[in-house]
Motif scaffolding. Sequence first.
Motif, PDB file in Angstrom:
ATOM      1  N   HIS A   1      11.119  10.041   3.687  1.00 48.06           N
ATOM      2  CA  HIS A   1      10.367   8.892   3.150  1.00 48.06           C
ATOM      3  C   HIS A   1      10.082   7.874   4.251  1.00 48.06           C
ATOM      4  O   HIS A   1       8.971   7.349   4.356  1.00 48.06           O
ATOM      5  N   ALA A   2      11.085   7.601   5.085  1.00 48.67           N
ATOM      6  CA  ALA A   2      10.909   6.625   6.158  1.00 48.67           C
ATOM      7  C   ALA A   2       9.870   7.115   7.166  1.00 48.67           C
ATOM      8  O   ALA A   2       9.005   6.350   7.600  1.00 48.67           O
ATOM      9  N   SER A   3       9.946   8.375   7.507  1.00 50.36           N
ATOM     10  CA  SER A   3       9.005   8.943   8.474  1.00 50.36           C
ATOM     11  C   SER A   3       7.573   8.859   7.958  1.00 50.36           C
ATOM     12  O   SER A   3       6.656   8.457   8.684  1.00 50.36           O
ATOM     13  N   ARG A   4       7.386   9.230   6.709  1.00 47.85           N
ATOM     14  CA  ARG A   4       6.034   9.177   6.121  1.00 47.85           C
ATOM     15  C   ARG A   4       5.522   7.747   6.026  1.00 47.85           C
ATOM     16  O   ARG A   4       4.351   7.484   6.292  1.00 47.85           O
ATOM     17  N   ALA A   5       6.401   6.832   5.635  1.00 44.42           N
ATOM     18  CA  ALA A   5       5.990   5.428   5.510  1.00 44.42           C
ATOM     19  C   ALA A   5       5.591   4.865   6.870  1.00 44.42           C
ATOM     20  O   ALA A   5       4.555   4.205   7.008  1.00 44.42           O
TER      21      ALA A   5
ATOM     22  N   ALA B   1       0.814  -1.215   0.000  1.00 44.60           N
ATOM     23  CA  ALA B   1       0.000   0.000   0.000  1.00 44.60           C
ATOM     24  C   ALA B   1       0.853   1.272   0.000  1.00 44.60           C
ATOM     25  O   ALA B   1       0.339   2.348  -0.282  1.00 44.60           O
ATOM     26  N   LEU B   2       2.141   1.152   0.309  1.00 40.77           N
ATOM     27  CA  LEU B   2       3.011   2.329   0.358  1.00 40.77           C
ATOM     28  C   LEU B   2       3.473   2.722  -1.043  1.00 40.77           C
ATOM     29  O   LEU B   2       3.614   1.865  -1.918  1.00 40.77           O
ATOM     30  N   PRO B   3       3.765   4.010  -1.245  1.00 37.34           N
ATOM     31  CA  PRO B   3       4.366   4.424  -2.522  1.00 37.34           C
ATOM     32  C   PRO B   3       5.725   3.745  -2.715  1.00 37.34           C
ATOM     33  O   PRO B   3       6.395   3.404  -1.730  1.00 37.34           O
ATOM     34  N   PRO B   4       6.170   3.541  -3.958  1.00 41.19           N
ATOM     35  CA  PRO B   4       7.393   2.781  -4.228  1.00 41.19           C
ATOM     36  C   PRO B   4       8.634   3.301  -3.503  1.00 41.19           C
ATOM     37  O   PRO B   4       9.415   2.510  -2.976  1.00 41.19           O
ATOM     38  N   ARG B   5       8.858   4.592  -3.473  1.00 41.15           N
ATOM     39  CA  ARG B   5      10.064   5.131  -2.818  1.00 41.15           C
ATOM     40  C   ARG B   5      10.030   4.863  -1.312  1.00 41.15           C
ATOM     41  O   ARG B   5      11.043   4.512  -0.716  1.00 41.15           O
ATOM     42  N   GLN B   6       8.862   5.055  -0.692  1.00 42.37           N
ATOM     43  CA  GLN B   6       8.755   4.811   0.747  1.00 42.37           C
ATOM     44  C   GLN B   6       8.995   3.337   1.052  1.00 42.37           C
ATOM     45  O   GLN B   6       9.701   2.995   1.998  1.00 42.37           O
ATOM     46  N   ARG B   7       8.411   2.470   0.240  1.00 43.17           N
ATOM     47  CA  ARG B   7       8.599   1.031   0.430  1.00 43.17           C
ATOM     48  C   ARG B   7      10.072   0.679   0.267  1.00 43.17           C
ATOM     49  O   ARG B   7      10.643  -0.074   1.056  1.00 43.17           O
TER      50      ARG B   7
END
Length: 182
Positions: free
Chosen positions: A162-166, A126-132
């Motif tokens: 990215h890590a924080s948002r994920a 469900a996460l965007p590719p960069r965050q994943r």
Amino acid sequence: MIAGTDSAAIPVVDPEPVLDDLVRVHLAGLLRYATVLTGDGHTAADLVQEVLLRAHVRWTRISLMQRPDLYLRRMVTNEHLSWRRRWHVRTIRPATDETLAAHAEAHGDHAHGVVEEDAMWRHLEALPPRQRTVLVLRYYEGLSDAEISEVLGTSPATVRSHASRALATLRDTDLSTPPEQR
């Protein structure tokens, strides 16, 4: 041997790393990383094979880098993201029960581990590719923010963002409900 010297001369050693040696050491890690990114071992093998073919062509330049292994990982990441753009929508499917059981611990009930891994795949999906990708590099591959930023070609601050948002997305998600039912 250097010409014009005696038999005790120092042999000439090639200082640049050889691609075959690097692949021998890091192939399992590259395949594991690609499998986590794609969710499918066969697709991961194809992805790594494509990257190694490209690396072979560019090896003279890549071998001069301080950490060619991180560059190969970056190539895997870029190829994965490129495939996602090319194919527009690509789903990550949980591995089969047989595959998961093969990787489960030998003792205890493996069903608990299968359920947890399946839930993890669904939430990562469900996460965007960069965050994943950032989460996979950080928690599965154990890379630091600086190493992740080198692999992704971004700054360490972007990696942390990215890590924080994920992680915030995963925290706010009801983990007991599959993403497709939300």
